[in-house]
Design a protein around this motif. Structure first.
Motif, PDB file in Angstrom:
ATOM      1  N   ALA A  24       0.860  -1.194   0.000  1.00 36.31           N
ATOM      2  CA  ALA A  24       0.000   0.000   0.000  1.00 36.31           C
ATOM      3  C   ALA A  24       0.890   1.236   0.000  1.00 36.31           C
ATOM      4  O   ALA A  24       1.973   1.234   0.582  1.00 36.31           O
ATOM      5  N   TRP A  25       0.432   2.258  -0.715  1.00 37.24           N
ATOM      6  CA  TRP A  25       1.214   3.491  -0.816  1.00 37.24           C
ATOM      7  C   TRP A  25       0.302   4.703  -0.574  1.00 37.24           C
ATOM      8  O   TRP A  25      -0.847   4.714  -1.000  1.00 37.24           O
ATOM      9  N   LYS A  26       0.890   5.740   0.072  1.00 36.31           N
ATOM     10  CA  LYS A  26       0.232   7.046   0.097  1.00 36.31           C
ATOM     11  C   LYS A  26       0.630   7.780  -1.175  1.00 36.31           C
ATOM     12  O   LYS A  26      -0.192   8.379  -1.847  1.00 36.31           O
ATOM     13  N   GLU A  27       1.914   7.743  -1.508  1.00 35.61           N
ATOM     14  CA  GLU A  27       2.446   8.286  -2.760  1.00 35.61           C
ATOM     15  C   GLU A  27       3.490   7.306  -3.266  1.00 35.61           C
ATOM     16  O   GLU A  27       4.115   6.595  -2.476  1.00 35.61           O
ATOM     17  N   GLY A 406     -11.055  15.091  -8.422  1.00 33.06           N
ATOM     18  CA  GLY A 406     -10.993  15.737  -7.118  1.00 33.06           C
ATOM     19  C   GLY A 406      -9.570  15.798  -6.629  1.00 33.06           C
ATOM     20  O   GLY A 406      -8.661  16.093  -7.387  1.00 33.06           O
ATOM     21  N   THR A 407      -9.367  15.499  -5.361  1.00 37.36           N
ATOM     22  CA  THR A 407      -8.021  15.472  -4.800  1.00 37.36           C
ATOM     23  C   THR A 407      -7.926  14.270  -3.873  1.00 37.36           C
ATOM     24  O   THR A 407      -8.847  13.993  -3.109  1.00 37.36           O
ATOM     25  N   LEU A 408      -6.810  13.594  -3.958  1.00 40.08           N
ATOM     26  CA  LEU A 408      -6.588  12.468  -3.049  1.00 40.08           C
ATOM     27  C   LEU A 408      -6.112  13.004  -1.708  1.00 40.08           C
ATOM     28  O   LEU A 408      -5.348  13.957  -1.643  1.00 40.08           O
ATOM     29  N   LYS A 409      -6.602  12.385  -0.655  1.00 42.63           N
ATOM     30  CA  LYS A 409      -6.156  12.781   0.686  1.00 42.63           C
ATOM     31  C   LYS A 409      -4.810  12.128   0.962  1.00 42.63           C
ATOM     32  O   LYS A 409      -4.410  11.174   0.289  1.00 42.63           O
ATOM     33  N   SER A 410      -4.134  12.637   1.974  1.00 42.12           N
ATOM     34  CA  SER A 410      -2.862  12.028   2.356  1.00 42.12           C
ATOM     35  C   SER A 410      -3.146  10.791   3.206  1.00 42.12           C
ATOM     36  O   SER A 410      -3.213  10.854   4.431  1.00 42.12           O
ATOM     37  N   GLU A 411      -3.391   9.680   2.530  1.00 48.79           N
ATOM     38  CA  GLU A 411      -3.674   8.418   3.208  1.00 48.79           C
ATOM     39  C   GLU A 411      -3.312   7.291   2.255  1.00 48.79           C
ATOM     40  O   GLU A 411      -2.830   7.550   1.157  1.00 48.79           O
ATOM     41  N   TYR A 412      -3.533   6.058   2.644  1.00 47.58           N
ATOM     42  CA  TYR A 412      -3.182   4.955   1.744  1.00 47.58           C
ATOM     43  C   TYR A 412      -4.209   4.887   0.610  1.00 47.58           C
ATOM     44  O   TYR A 412      -5.318   4.406   0.784  1.00 47.58           O
ATOM     45  N   ASN A 413      -3.801   5.430  -0.553  1.00 44.78           N
ATOM     46  CA  ASN A 413      -4.707   5.532  -1.698  1.00 44.78           C
ATOM     47  C   ASN A 413      -4.544   4.382  -2.680  1.00 44.78           C
ATOM     48  O   ASN A 413      -5.458   4.075  -3.422  1.00 44.78           O
TER      49      ASN A 413
END
Ligand SMILES: *[C@@H]1O[C@H](CO)[C@@H](O)[C@H](O)[C@H]1NC(C)=O
Ligand SMILES: *[C@@H]1O[C@H](CO)[C@@H](O)[C@H](O)[C@H]1NC(C)=O
Length: 431
Positions: A24-27, A406-413
């Protein structure tokens, strides 16, 4: 009071996830040659962390390949792998076959005309006006959505040649297929799709390879054109392609309204997911299953039809295609993949944050569709899936509509989820 609190917990348990998280990655971050190289890429705008969205995957030995399309500027590398033996939760991505293959010229003027984006569609007008950067280095991968590894240790890459799709689109190279030998990491073929087989709204985001271990020289690739409702068939032996049309490659106008993670949008994507059944004889005759993205229906056609240019491009082919059935409401799907160990086709369910399944020996009805897993966090926009040779399902989910609209939040996207196909179908109609 207590009683009321217990109820939601029971619901939570009964919908417990059946797929396991592998990564899993946030970025996304990459295996840069050095920290200086990374800082320089950030300074020059060649790497904008939040613009790197993983999309497609495939598996070969210890390599899990992950594509990163050039939706926006600042994509470090469009084709990468991580090592499956990696123990980190968020491993760095290694560019494939090397960094040089992803080094695109800077400051290229944008392609004329609008990037008429709608679920992955763009306007390829002006393609010829732009220099073909493949002439400088034919290993270059501009932008890829999906890839396919075949039985002969070859990696097939569908390269759209188009960078910065949502920003200032640049057609840096024509649509092409790049084929790599995974044992040597060398490019063995580059095939440019002839201009007359690419239409104004064409968009090639998938590739399916039809071959057999005993006949590696005899291979066909099917390239669904989701924007212009056709399939381009590539004949590897003759290094030749042709465009096949059919009404069933179109989208269903009533199934283009989607809501994912609270974002509502309308897509018109036609033929997209495709799965190959088991070969039924030594010629490799088999069924090709397919569906449009904006649709809930599934169709099939024998591969002998697609592989026969004269027949496939004639009007006589119309009745060779079959409607299998409907999956039921809100069952729009991107990718599908057939697992020969269980005789089950696994598919994504983008409108339900889920992975579904269908046993090909049962009639194609809504009742016979199984729910492998559904999760409003981990499975938001399951974008691609594949089954490896050992019967393990890999699913990539990436919240793509939030990234685009939209915008991705700073979380595991971004996640890779896995499960044994024989186990995850237990208790579903697919068993
Ligand atoms: C790629 O380019 C090199 C150098 O020009 C050439 O030797 C090679 O045959 C090309 N490979 C393919 C697959 O076109
Ligand atoms: C291809 O289809 C034509 C009919 O359109 C048929 O005559 C021919 O035998 C087929 N070729 C193969 C290799 O099956």
């Amino acid at each position: 009071m207590k009683f009321i609190l217990i109820l939601p917990m029971i619901v939570a348990v009964s919908s417990a996830r059946k797929l396991d998280e592998k990564f899993a990655w946030k970025e996304l971050d990459f295996a840069w040659p050095s920290e200086e190289a990374k800082q320089e890429a950030i300074r020059s705008g060649k790497y904008i962390e939040s613009h790197n969205l993983p999309l497609g995957l495939d598996i070969w030995q210890d390599k899990l390949f992950i594509t990163v399309p050039r939706w926006k500027s600042g994509v470090a590398s469009s084709l990468n792998y991580v090592k499956l033996s990696e123990l980190e939760r968020s491993p760095v991505l290694y560019p494939y076959p090397c960094w040089e293959a992803h080094d695109l010229p800077h400051d290229v003027p944008s392609t004329e005309g609008d990037a008429n984006y709608g679920g992955g569609r763009t306007d390829a007008k002006g393609a010829e006006k732009v220099e073909n950067i493949l002439e400088k280095n034919n290993e270059t991968i501009v932008s890829t959505f999906r890839i396919r590894i075949d039985e002969c240790d070859r990696l097939w890459v569908m390269d759209s040649g188009l960078a910065d799709i949502l920003g200032s689109p640049k057609q840096l190279a024509p649509n092409s297929i790049a084929i790599f030998d995974l044992n040597t990491n060398k490019l063995i073929r580059r095939f440019i799709i002839p201009a007359d087989q690419v239409k104004e709204d064409s968009f090639f985001a998938n590739i399916i390879v039809d071959t057999q271990t005993s006949h590696c020289g005899d291979a066909f690739a099917y390239l669904p054109d989701l924007g212009s409702y056709a399939v381009v068939v590539y004949d590897f032996k003759n290094d030749h392609s042709y465009r096949v049309k059919h009404n069933f490659f179109h989208f269903d106008p009533l199934q283009g309204d989607l809501t994912v993670a609270g974002v509502n949008f309308q897509w018109t994507d036609g033929v997209f997911g495709m799965a190959l059944g088991k070969p039924t004889n030594e010629h490799g005759d088999r069924t090709v299953y397919f569906h449009a993205l904006a649709s809930t229906k599934e169709f099939s056609v024998p591969n002998t039809v697609l592989k026969n240019e004269t027949f496939a491009t004639s009007n006589d082919a119309y009745f060779a295609y079959t409607l299998l059935g409907d999956r039921g409401p809100k069952s729009q799907s991107t990718a599908e993949h057939y697992d020969d160990k269980t005789d089950v086709i696994f598919y994504t369910q983008i409108n339900r944050d889920a992975v579904g399944c269908w046993n090909i020996n049962k009639p194609f009805t809504p009742e016979n569709q199984g729910l492998v897993d559904s999760d409003s966090d981990a499975l938001v926009f399951p974008n691609d899936l594949k089954v490896d040779n050992d019967g393990t399902l890999y699913v990539l989910s990436d919240r793509m509509p939030l990234f685009i609209y939209g915008t991705l939040k700073s979380e595991y996207n971004y996640r890779i989820l896995t499960g044994k196909t024989s186990e995850i179908i237990t208790g579903t109609p697919c068993a």
